[in-house]
Motif scaffolding. Structure first.
Motif, mmCIF file in Angstrom:
data_model
loop_
_atom_site.group_PDB
_atom_site.id
_atom_site.type_symbol
_atom_site.label_atom_id
_atom_site.label_comp_id
_atom_site.label_asym_id
_atom_site.label_seq_id
_atom_site.Cartn_x
_atom_site.Cartn_y
_atom_site.Cartn_z
ATOM 1 N N MET A 182 19.358 4.770 5.947
ATOM 2 C CA MET A 182 18.343 4.510 6.688
ATOM 3 C C MET A 182 17.774 2.926 6.297
ATOM 4 N N THR A 183 17.725 2.271 7.528
ATOM 5 C CA THR A 183 17.314 0.769 7.061
ATOM 6 C C THR A 183 15.939 0.775 7.084
ATOM 7 N N ASN A 184 15.452 -0.356 6.441
ATOM 8 C CA ASN A 184 14.022 -0.463 6.012
ATOM 9 C C ASN A 184 13.287 -1.028 7.373
ATOM 10 N N PRO A 185 12.157 -0.696 7.736
ATOM 11 C CA PRO A 185 11.675 -1.242 9.009
ATOM 12 C C PRO A 185 11.206 -2.706 8.427
ATOM 13 N N LEU A 186 10.668 -3.040 7.469
ATOM 14 C CA LEU A 186 10.465 -4.378 6.796
ATOM 15 C C LEU A 186 11.712 -4.971 6.442
ATOM 16 N N THR A 187 12.368 -5.927 7.060
ATOM 17 C CA THR A 187 13.624 -6.273 7.120
ATOM 18 C C THR A 187 13.890 -7.204 5.719
ATOM 19 N N HIS A 188 12.719 -7.691 5.138
ATOM 20 C CA HIS A 188 12.601 -8.249 3.853
ATOM 21 C C HIS A 188 13.304 -7.478 2.708
ATOM 22 N N PHE A 189 13.170 -6.431 3.054
ATOM 23 C CA PHE A 189 13.677 -5.212 1.737
ATOM 24 C C PHE A 189 14.775 -4.551 1.834
ATOM 25 N N ASP A 190 15.403 -4.359 1.096
ATOM 26 C CA ASP A 190 16.900 -3.242 1.344
ATOM 27 C C ASP A 190 16.415 -2.017 1.522
ATOM 28 N N GLN A 191 17.441 -1.154 1.494
ATOM 29 C CA GLN A 191 17.177 0.074 1.703
ATOM 30 C C GLN A 191 16.392 0.941 0.243
ATOM 31 N N ALA A 202 -4.073 -21.117 -1.982
ATOM 32 C CA ALA A 202 -3.392 -19.976 -2.345
ATOM 33 C C ALA A 202 -3.630 -18.705 -1.384
ATOM 34 N N VAL A 203 -4.800 -18.651 -1.034
ATOM 35 C CA VAL A 203 -5.080 -17.584 -0.058
ATOM 36 C C VAL A 203 -4.349 -17.612 1.441
ATOM 37 N N SER A 204 -4.166 -18.946 1.791
ATOM 38 C CA SER A 204 -3.428 -19.207 3.026
ATOM 39 C C SER A 204 -1.893 -18.765 2.915
ATOM 40 N N ALA A 205 -1.243 -19.103 1.958
ATOM 41 C CA ALA A 205 0.116 -18.923 1.307
ATOM 42 C C ALA A 205 0.355 -17.413 1.178
ATOM 43 N N CYS A 206 -0.617 -16.949 0.589
ATOM 44 C CA CYS A 206 -0.706 -15.334 0.543
ATOM 45 C C CYS A 206 -0.626 -14.479 1.986
ATOM 46 N N LEU A 207 -1.529 -15.092 2.694
ATOM 47 C CA LEU A 207 -1.425 -14.058 4.034
ATOM 48 C C LEU A 207 -0.339 -14.586 4.901
ATOM 49 N N LEU A 208 -0.039 -15.731 4.749
ATOM 50 C CA LEU A 208 1.303 -16.167 5.403
ATOM 51 C C LEU A 208 2.441 -15.401 4.893
ATOM 52 N N THR A 209 2.673 -14.895 3.717
ATOM 53 C CA THR A 209 3.796 -14.467 3.010
ATOM 54 C C THR A 209 3.689 -13.019 3.604
ATOM 55 N N ILE A 210 2.571 -12.285 3.568
ATOM 56 C CA ILE A 210 2.304 -10.809 4.521
ATOM 57 C C ILE A 210 2.787 -11.041 5.721
ATOM 58 N N TYR A 211 2.286 -12.151 6.401
ATOM 59 C CA TYR A 211 2.832 -12.057 7.943
ATOM 60 C C TYR A 211 4.370 -12.153 7.981
ATOM 61 N N ASP A 212 4.947 -12.851 7.237
ATOM 62 C CA ASP A 212 6.261 -12.945 7.018
ATOM 63 C C ASP A 212 7.225 -11.874 6.734
ATOM 64 N N MET A 213 6.687 -11.237 5.873
ATOM 65 C CA MET A 213 7.189 -9.981 5.468
ATOM 66 C C MET A 213 7.265 -8.667 6.519
ATOM 67 N N CYS A 214 6.171 -9.007 7.364
ATOM 68 C CA CYS A 214 5.882 -7.678 8.216
ATOM 69 C C CYS A 214 6.048 -8.085 9.590
ATOM 70 N N LYS A 215 6.464 -9.315 10.015
ATOM 71 C CA LYS A 215 6.643 -9.896 11.220
ATOM 72 C C LYS A 215 7.729 -9.186 12.028
ATOM 73 N N ALA A 216 8.726 -8.503 11.324
ATOM 74 C CA ALA A 216 9.537 -7.787 12.158
ATOM 75 C C ALA A 216 8.962 -6.530 12.998
ATOM 76 N N VAL A 217 7.984 -6.071 12.282
ATOM 77 C CA VAL A 217 7.284 -4.996 12.847
ATOM 78 C C VAL A 217 6.120 -5.212 13.727
ATOM 79 N N ASP A 218 5.729 -6.239 13.424
ATOM 80 C CA ASP A 218 4.016 -6.454 14.035
ATOM 81 C C ASP A 218 3.881 -8.137 13.949
#
Lengths: 160, 160, 160, 160, 160, 160
Positions: free
Chosen positions: E1-10, F119-135
């Motif tokens: 199953m692929t991870n919905p968060l693509t920055h992580f592997d299965q 630091a706050v900005s980079a932190c929130l941008l990184t969350i965006y990056d890691m979740c943007k595939a779904v949202d």
């Protein structure tokens, strides 16, 4: 026998010189340089603060940021906490050139000449970059240290 | 009306120019510059490949690394994948100076002049840094583009 | 209960440890490591100071520059003002390897072990890079801290 | 006569090799290395994914970020657009060590071995950094290329 | 199953996603955000293009330079060759805020949303920095992606 | 007449302000911001510490590393030796958002507000990056300084 080039040890091997025992003093360096261009290019830059784009404003920022990167660019430079960076410009219409002068300061164990010289270089390169579409033959010249204060060597002023 | 300074838009606002539609061609730039010094300083550098420390070898590395940092130093430069960087030196004993020439190449959408010019600057600054303990009055000059190939503007050679 | 891994707080969350209250002392670290290679590769490097290219001179510069980038490479390291970086090499012909030793120093609130270890790593990687065209099977090994002075933990020397 | 060390020209001067004419192929490199430690340190790391702090998670990020900085750290490396970086860990409880393996990929004109090796080094250094408060004698070893695909030299696998 | 968060592997391990097989398409992203301030602060900035200092000109340069550093700031971002960066400002006097909009473009295998968002953030932080001496309570808000073109997901426009 | 925007001199020219004469005091800054997302995205992040990948752990590292790069990102910031960086998260399930708070400290001549905000900005941008595939529609907001201690301006706390 110590090496007259202090960036090398007695075997001729490069090192980042030991400044641990040096005194923390107020250190100032002033460096300058200029870029020569076609009169039409100079006119474009001079009109820039109004509508056509602020070449010198951007070059000033490039200078300030480059000063902070000096120890990354110059292999044997120590990292330094600059406490001040100031950049000024003089236009020489007779020679169709722009002169950039940078002052750097710190309170530390080593001088800030390289920071001032690096800032001048980045500043003039940025002017070249922004004007090269209209004048590829610009020439950067006369990058030199004008003055230096602080540290063991005291106050030094370049001969004219 | 387009702005003759292409790094600004029609309102005079800086931008990183759109190069998306430009052709990927083989691009070459050659730049040079020199540093003048006391004859005794030049003699120290020339003896350097044997025992006292290889000033020019280190300056060459500084040039290569600076070329790769160009888009970080020059605000409106595009990031570029350089495919070649070569650095050569000529000593002019009559003028007591060292000339540095850098060739940069890429296959891409924009030229590599700024990379060559930035490398020359970092190279000469590094020579200054390594010799400033014995000669604070060195002067960097004549940094300019010699030649450029590739892209819409074709082959350009500086007038002598 | 404090976490034995000081880079994490009591909830297991990473932080850059508070060193504000630590004393500014003279801190020294010495680290080393080696790279093993084919005897023919070693011979090429050893001939390098004359004509074929100075592999170790370039690796030394890479070491010095990497030491200055340590806090950028190692996520939880504090930025540090190094006051000295020195790099030396020993060739072990019997084992066909080159050993690199780096000494780093500062006067500050935290140690410089990571700076010495990072410099050793970059140095050996640079040797690999420059020789990989003739010897892809080189192995980097034995990267370790040899000695550390300054700070609360005092003088530490690695067991042989 | 060409120099067997391709990072130097026929005069022994370092350059960033011309890769302009090389084919853009899919290139893969796999490198590994390990860090040995006290069993108690290994136990702390292994408990880390629950409460005491995720040492390996942070070391993985350090590896990925270091791979992207390779051309800044290794003087003669070309800048490269990595298309993939993956990092995995194996714990060897018998030897009380953690092994790190990194795979890097690109579609380009030159290989990605240095990127994989640099990532492995940064990863192991980060583990050292995070555990040095409890185990200063950790040793990093066996950093080497395991496999390489793409480009003129084809598929290479390290001998066991 | 692929991870919905693509920055992580299965297995939930972070990686820099494999984009090697993705098509090179023309990719565009537009992001925006704003900073709210006291009316007196806004008035100072608006007077800046004349005599008191060009806050927005400097913030624009910060935005452009930050876009180029995105893969260094955001751990799992791929390095990208941006082909265009443009920054514009709108002043909302009713809300006493300045809105910044950034457009980024490339021809490549992955999108440029993070580059646009990072540029917006750096731009607004720079405005804060330059005005904090007179208005420490400024608030940065509403940083979001407005539009995105290119790649498998096609044309996306944020809902209002 | 001095300029109320201290980053500009009396002629409106940008400079890196002279802090040489300022006292070295213990300086602390606390900043925060949040990112709003779909409830399903928040659920994915919250499950992350177990199997699907530790989004917040990686965002925390991005925050710490960005704080150290502040003077490279914000043109007129002074380089600063941070002595502590701590990052914490609060989840607001009602608003479907994650709040990030960063504390930075130093003993020096200038404040660390920009480091905390960056630091706050980079932190929130990184969350965006890691979740943007779904949202892709996540929004970053409310980045502001909460508190500041040390230096001439003393203890400042944001109004609620």
């Amino acid at each position: 026998m110590t090496n007259p080039l202090t960036h090398f040890d007695q075997h001729g091997q490069a090192h980042m010189v030991d400044i641990g025992e040096k005194a923390e003093t107020h250190r100032i360096a002033i460096a300058s340089g200029h870029i020569s261009m076609l009169p039409a290019t100079l006119a474009l830059i001079q009109s820039g603060t109004s509508k056509k784009g602020d070449v010198l404003g951007i070059a000033r920022i490039a200078a300030i940021q480059a000063a902070k990167k000096t120890s990354d660019l110059i292999p044997l430079c120590h990292p330094i906490f600059l406490t001040r960076i100031a950049v000024s410009f003089d236009v020489d219409e007779a020679l169709s050139s722009i002169n950039c002068t940078v002052t750097t300061e710190t309170y530390g164990k080593t001088g800030v000449e390289m920071e001032a010289l690096t800032a001048v270089s980045a500043c003039l390169l940025t002017i070249y970059d922004m004007c090269k579409a209209v004048d590829r033959g610009m020439v950067i010249a006369d990058i030199k240290l004008l003055e230096k204060q602080g540290g063991k060597s005291g106050h030094w002023i370049a001969e004219k």
